[in-house]
Write an enzyme that holds these catalytic residues in place. Sequence first.
Site, PDB file in Angstrom:
ATOM      1  N   LYS A  86       3.150  16.860  23.146  1.00  0.00           N
ATOM      2  CA  LYS A  86       2.394  15.811  22.463  1.00  0.00           C
ATOM      3  C   LYS A  86       1.228  15.386  23.335  1.00  0.00           C
ATOM      4  O   LYS A  86       1.408  15.108  24.530  1.00  0.00           O
ATOM      5  CB  LYS A  86       3.304  14.620  22.168  1.00  0.00           C
ATOM      6  CG  LYS A  86       4.324  14.930  21.090  1.00  0.00           C
ATOM      7  CD  LYS A  86       5.332  13.822  20.925  1.00  0.00           C
ATOM      8  CE  LYS A  86       4.758  12.613  20.239  1.00  0.00           C
ATOM      9  NZ  LYS A  86       5.781  11.536  20.092  1.00  0.00           N
TER      10      LYS A  86
HETATM   11  O1  G3P Z   1       6.827   8.515  17.551  1.00  0.00           O
HETATM   12  C1  G3P Z   1       5.947   7.436  17.774  1.00  0.00           C
HETATM   13  C2  G3P Z   1       6.705   6.209  17.774  1.00  0.00           C
HETATM   14  O2  G3P Z   1       7.711   6.267  18.756  1.00  0.00           O
HETATM   15  C3  G3P Z   1       5.944   4.934  17.904  1.00  0.00           C
HETATM   16  O3  G3P Z   1       6.743   4.062  17.249  1.00  0.00           O
HETATM   17  O4  G3P Z   1       7.960   2.055  16.803  1.00  0.00           O
HETATM   18  O5  G3P Z   1       6.744   2.294  18.981  1.00  0.00           O
HETATM   19  O6  G3P Z   1       5.482   1.975  16.825  1.00  0.00           O
HETATM   20  P1  G3P Z   1       6.710   2.489  17.499  1.00  0.00           P
END
Ligand code: G3P
Length: 229
Positions: A86
């Site tokens: 990534k």
């Molecule tokens: O995969 C990306 C994700 O982990 C971000 O999620 O919940 O931190 O906005 P969040």
Amino acid sequence: MLYYLDTAHLDSIQQAMECFPLSGVTTNPSIISKECQPLGTLLRDIRSCIGPSRMLFAQVIAREAEQMVREADALRQWCGPSFSVKIPATVQGLKAIASIKRQDPSFHVTATAIFTPQQALLCARAGADYVAPYINRLDNFGADGIQVIAEISRLFSTYKLPCQTVGASFRNVQQIHSCALAGAGAVTVSPDLLPLLLQHPLTDAAVEEFKRHWANTYGAKADLIEQLK
Ligand code: G3P
């Protein structure tokens, strides 16, 4: 649409893998840091938990393209096949994506931290195999995460780009469902949210009713297989 699990928590991965049709595990530096484990050990344990063929996603830390490429190579060597690196959708990230794909077109690259369709389009043009738009973070910002997914799907289809959209950052089931309807090829979901995709009180009520009717006729302890003998 494929489902990935967005966590590095081993017990959660193991439990979810037993029941859900998951295509792999996605991580990022924040997710990895939560586990307070050496990176190598953690990635190796996740790999052994998901097996050799499910995809494992891990992210670079560097901000400069050259170091991103070196980190990507090291991660790939460590994580084995079915691995996607990534890379954030920055200018240096774009350079790194193009450089990795030039060196080895079979290296799976995910452009992450995507918030606009143009970021997705540029990363796909640079050679990214996946783009990961952050839905909930967009919604929290007063933008429309699902609209971003829909526009990315339209752009990839219009320009025939072989890049898959992996919707990420969800807080509820409706966001995931809307993402599927908007044409995402995959979503990555936290272990807390995953079971909520199945949860419905009418399903629970139906299962209870089946059990009651069966017990009324055959007895509460009657075994189905025994009844067939
Ligand atoms: O995969 C990306 C994700 O982990 C971000 O999620 O919940 O931190 O906005 P969040």
